[in-house]
Design a protein around this motif. Sequence first.
Motif, mmCIF file in Angstrom:
data_model
loop_
_atom_site.group_PDB
_atom_site.id
_atom_site.type_symbol
_atom_site.label_atom_id
_atom_site.label_comp_id
_atom_site.label_asym_id
_atom_site.label_seq_id
_atom_site.Cartn_x
_atom_site.Cartn_y
_atom_site.Cartn_z
ATOM 1 N N ASP A 58 42.128 6.496 40.269
ATOM 2 C CA ASP A 58 41.063 7.094 39.881
ATOM 3 C C ASP A 58 40.298 5.294 40.104
ATOM 4 O OD1 ASP A 58 40.991 9.024 39.377
ATOM 5 O OD2 ASP A 58 40.811 8.985 37.194
ATOM 6 N N GLY A 59 40.538 4.525 39.704
ATOM 7 C CA GLY A 59 40.135 2.724 39.291
ATOM 8 C C GLY A 59 40.235 2.806 38.153
ATOM 9 N N LEU A 60 39.378 1.214 38.230
ATOM 10 C CA LEU A 60 40.058 0.234 36.679
ATOM 11 C C LEU A 60 38.038 0.521 36.519
ATOM 12 C CD1 LEU A 60 41.851 -2.381 38.246
ATOM 13 C CD2 LEU A 60 42.430 -0.330 36.310
ATOM 14 N N PHE A 61 38.303 0.836 34.508
ATOM 15 C CA PHE A 61 36.534 0.514 34.224
ATOM 16 C C PHE A 61 36.506 -0.790 33.597
ATOM 17 C CE2 PHE A 61 34.704 0.362 30.352
ATOM 18 C CZ PHE A 61 33.862 1.723 30.096
ATOM 19 N N PRO A 62 35.211 -1.157 34.291
ATOM 20 C CA PRO A 62 35.099 -3.153 33.672
ATOM 21 C C PRO A 62 35.353 -2.657 31.947
ATOM 22 C CG PRO A 62 33.221 -1.341 34.181
ATOM 23 C CD PRO A 62 34.033 0.186 33.741
ATOM 24 N N LEU A 63 36.002 -3.386 31.628
ATOM 25 C CA LEU A 63 36.432 -2.892 30.177
ATOM 26 C C LEU A 63 35.119 -4.677 29.877
ATOM 27 C CD1 LEU A 63 37.304 -2.444 27.343
ATOM 28 C CD2 LEU A 63 38.940 -2.993 27.811
ATOM 29 N N ALA A 64 35.563 -5.629 30.365
ATOM 30 C CA ALA A 64 34.993 -7.074 29.998
ATOM 31 C C ALA A 64 33.752 -7.076 29.759
ATOM 32 C CB ALA A 64 35.803 -8.064 30.640
ATOM 33 N N GLN A 65 33.746 -6.290 30.967
ATOM 34 C CA GLN A 65 31.039 -6.495 30.866
ATOM 35 C C GLN A 65 31.032 -5.000 29.647
ATOM 36 O OE1 GLN A 65 34.114 -6.297 33.508
ATOM 37 N NE2 GLN A 65 32.526 -6.279 35.480
ATOM 38 N N PHE A 66 31.771 -4.041 29.569
ATOM 39 C CA PHE A 66 31.297 -3.444 28.648
ATOM 40 C C PHE A 66 31.481 -3.759 27.112
ATOM 41 C CE2 PHE A 66 32.357 0.106 26.293
ATOM 42 C CZ PHE A 66 31.381 1.285 26.187
ATOM 43 N N SER A 67 32.474 -3.901 26.841
ATOM 44 C CA SER A 67 32.565 -5.460 25.497
ATOM 45 C C SER A 67 31.577 -6.371 25.506
ATOM 46 C CB SER A 67 34.238 -5.519 25.518
ATOM 47 O OG SER A 67 35.127 -4.051 26.040
ATOM 48 N N ALA A 68 31.609 -6.641 26.229
ATOM 49 C CA ALA A 68 30.405 -7.954 25.799
ATOM 50 C C ALA A 68 29.322 -7.433 25.703
ATOM 51 C CB ALA A 68 30.352 -9.004 27.261
ATOM 52 N N ALA A 69 28.578 -6.613 26.263
ATOM 53 C CA ALA A 69 27.503 -5.675 25.967
ATOM 54 C C ALA A 69 27.465 -5.149 25.006
ATOM 55 C CB ALA A 69 27.378 -4.134 27.211
ATOM 56 N N GLY A 70 28.867 -4.843 23.931
ATOM 57 C CA GLY A 70 28.824 -4.411 22.766
ATOM 58 C C GLY A 70 29.373 -3.041 22.943
ATOM 59 N N GLY A 71 29.513 -2.237 23.868
ATOM 60 C CA GLY A 71 30.389 -1.059 24.213
ATOM 61 C C GLY A 71 31.312 -0.265 22.990
ATOM 62 N N ARG A 72 31.584 0.794 22.731
ATOM 63 C CA ARG A 72 32.442 1.273 21.978
ATOM 64 C C ARG A 72 33.079 2.548 23.067
ATOM 65 N NH1 ARG A 72 28.684 3.238 17.495
ATOM 66 N NH2 ARG A 72 27.270 2.425 17.236
ATOM 67 N N TRP A 105 47.729 -1.185 28.840
ATOM 68 C CA TRP A 105 47.997 -0.317 30.627
ATOM 69 C C TRP A 105 46.165 -1.177 30.929
ATOM 70 C CZ3 TRP A 105 50.043 -2.177 34.703
ATOM 71 C CH2 TRP A 105 51.867 -1.897 34.817
ATOM 72 N N LEU A 106 45.595 -0.455 29.680
ATOM 73 C CA LEU A 106 43.948 -1.479 29.568
ATOM 74 C C LEU A 106 43.530 -1.960 29.788
ATOM 75 C CD1 LEU A 106 41.287 0.083 28.778
ATOM 76 C CD2 LEU A 106 41.652 -0.076 26.800
ATOM 77 N N GLU A 107 44.889 -3.032 29.078
ATOM 78 C CA GLU A 107 44.820 -4.899 29.191
ATOM 79 C C GLU A 107 44.852 -5.380 30.820
ATOM 80 O OE1 GLU A 107 44.688 -8.477 28.625
ATOM 81 O OE2 GLU A 107 42.918 -6.859 27.378
ATOM 82 N N TYR A 108 46.432 -4.595 30.868
ATOM 83 C CA TYR A 108 46.937 -5.107 32.159
ATOM 84 C C TYR A 108 46.063 -4.702 33.504
ATOM 85 C CZ TYR A 108 50.948 -6.131 29.939
ATOM 86 O OH TYR A 108 52.456 -6.504 28.918
ATOM 87 N N GLY A 109 45.594 -3.674 33.209
ATOM 88 C CA GLY A 109 44.221 -2.989 34.447
ATOM 89 C C GLY A 109 43.532 -3.932 35.075
ATOM 90 N N GLN A 110 42.706 -4.883 33.536
ATOM 91 C CA GLN A 110 41.565 -5.633 33.339
ATOM 92 C C GLN A 110 42.356 -7.217 33.503
ATOM 93 O OE1 GLN A 110 38.082 -5.005 32.701
ATOM 94 N NE2 GLN A 110 39.584 -2.724 32.429
ATOM 95 N N ARG A 111 43.281 -7.650 33.532
ATOM 96 C CA ARG A 111 44.547 -8.836 33.977
ATOM 97 C C ARG A 111 44.407 -9.065 35.683
ATOM 98 N NH1 ARG A 111 49.095 -10.922 29.183
ATOM 99 N NH2 ARG A 111 47.636 -9.595 26.956
ATOM 100 N N LEU A 112 44.637 -8.026 36.120
ATOM 101 C CA LEU A 112 45.112 -7.567 36.927
ATOM 102 C C LEU A 112 43.730 -7.486 38.096
ATOM 103 C CD1 LEU A 112 48.053 -4.630 37.267
ATOM 104 C CD2 LEU A 112 47.816 -6.917 38.310
ATOM 105 N N GLN A 113 42.719 -6.808 37.631
ATOM 106 C CA GLN A 113 41.296 -7.282 38.299
ATOM 107 C C GLN A 113 40.898 -8.362 38.999
ATOM 108 O OE1 GLN A 113 38.214 -5.258 36.204
ATOM 109 N NE2 GLN A 113 37.829 -3.962 38.151
#
Length: 460
Positions: free
Chosen positions: A304-318, A337-345
Amino acid sequence: MGTPVNARLFARHALLPHGWAADVLIEWDAGGTLVAVTPGAIPVGGIEIAQLVVPGMVNLHSHAFQRALAGLTETAGDNPDSFWTWRELMYRFARQITPEQIEAIAAQLFVECLRHGYTAVCEFHYVQRAPGGALYPRPAETAERVVAASRAAGIGLTMLPVLYSYAGFGELPLGADQQRFRTYPEQVLQMVEALEPMRGGQLEVGAAPHSLRAASITQIQQLARAMPAGRPLHIHIAEQQGEVLQCQAATGMRPLRYLSEHVALDARWCLVHATHIDADEVERIAASGAVAGLCPTTEANLGDGLFPLAQFSAAGGRFGIGSDSHVSQSPVEELRWLEYGQRLQHQRRNVAVSPAQRKVGEFLWQGALQGGAQASGRKVGALAAGMRADLLVLDSEHPNLAGASSDDVLGIFVFAGNDNLVRDVLAGGRWVVQAGRHADQDAIAGRYKQAIAQLREVRS
């Protein structure tokens, strides 16, 4: 499964909503609700003592029947494989499954989820008709089977009957392999009503428009307005690039923006996957109070791809996590893998943090608890009076955790090794897993094996 004579547990270290606390007395009533959580207590005789206790995790996105498909789609075709080719295989599998097999498979899945640390699950349930496409005499037959499986296993459940009317944008007619999924708003509401008498401490009932492909925006609006106040609403959204392109061609907008322009997104909503969202859509979800339902192992398995967790968390997303197609039944693996995907991205380490919480494991576990609880519509996700008595006793004798500071426990739990560090599991006030084994593990596995043998005989 049993309830202790004294429904109490003394934790040397327990993860509470504000963080780790020492010497915590945890008490619950016969209905499975926590009545007191007291830090700084003194242990007295007759109370079991645990070293490390954390709240049980919520699995916010499950298609239980797909557990039987895991590992059977890992052979390449002549053309490049994708979500869309996997979906065709899944359709053929779903066409032959019986209600009895659905129940057996779901019970096995729920046992596995409990053993790995999930104490609640949200079932996005869309195999609702008979193989030929006719409704069962009881239209909620298959949903009731999943409820029965959850009770047999002892896991908390949020049942989400699915609205599934079309094969694609533009209200395309369903294909032959999709007839078992066919529902309209009035039928979903009938199923919700049929399940109403079953609601209680261990069961909530919401609804789920499958996607913008499978339900029109008018139908989604109709269903959202008609649902009882406060009930959870889940939807697949922007999972695949192909879906984004199809939505833009049909509506002139990206999926998340199109949905938010036509539906009042709020805290009732769980937006499952939301993989392909732009900066504006990140802000829209965060501002709405809706939960992003992330399923990293399935999203990786399907490409599928990788969710933009860093940007979402910075915006206060749940956010919360789910096991979706059940290539994994472990919340640890989803969070890792949620964290590892962000590290790779982003090509850096320790991405899932906030200014207030710099420990990745704690940020992930607490964040997924809060988002999962909201998505479930149930009083779960925290060790606090009035919440469900759902907790995990971790194996403090395991070499990974032996002598560990409580501040390091969740980092070790999520990121160190592949052993299952969950020792005991309390769900709804009942000890369903002790010393790593589910109370009915063998009997439930036996019924699952029988169901799988039947399905494989049909496939061959």
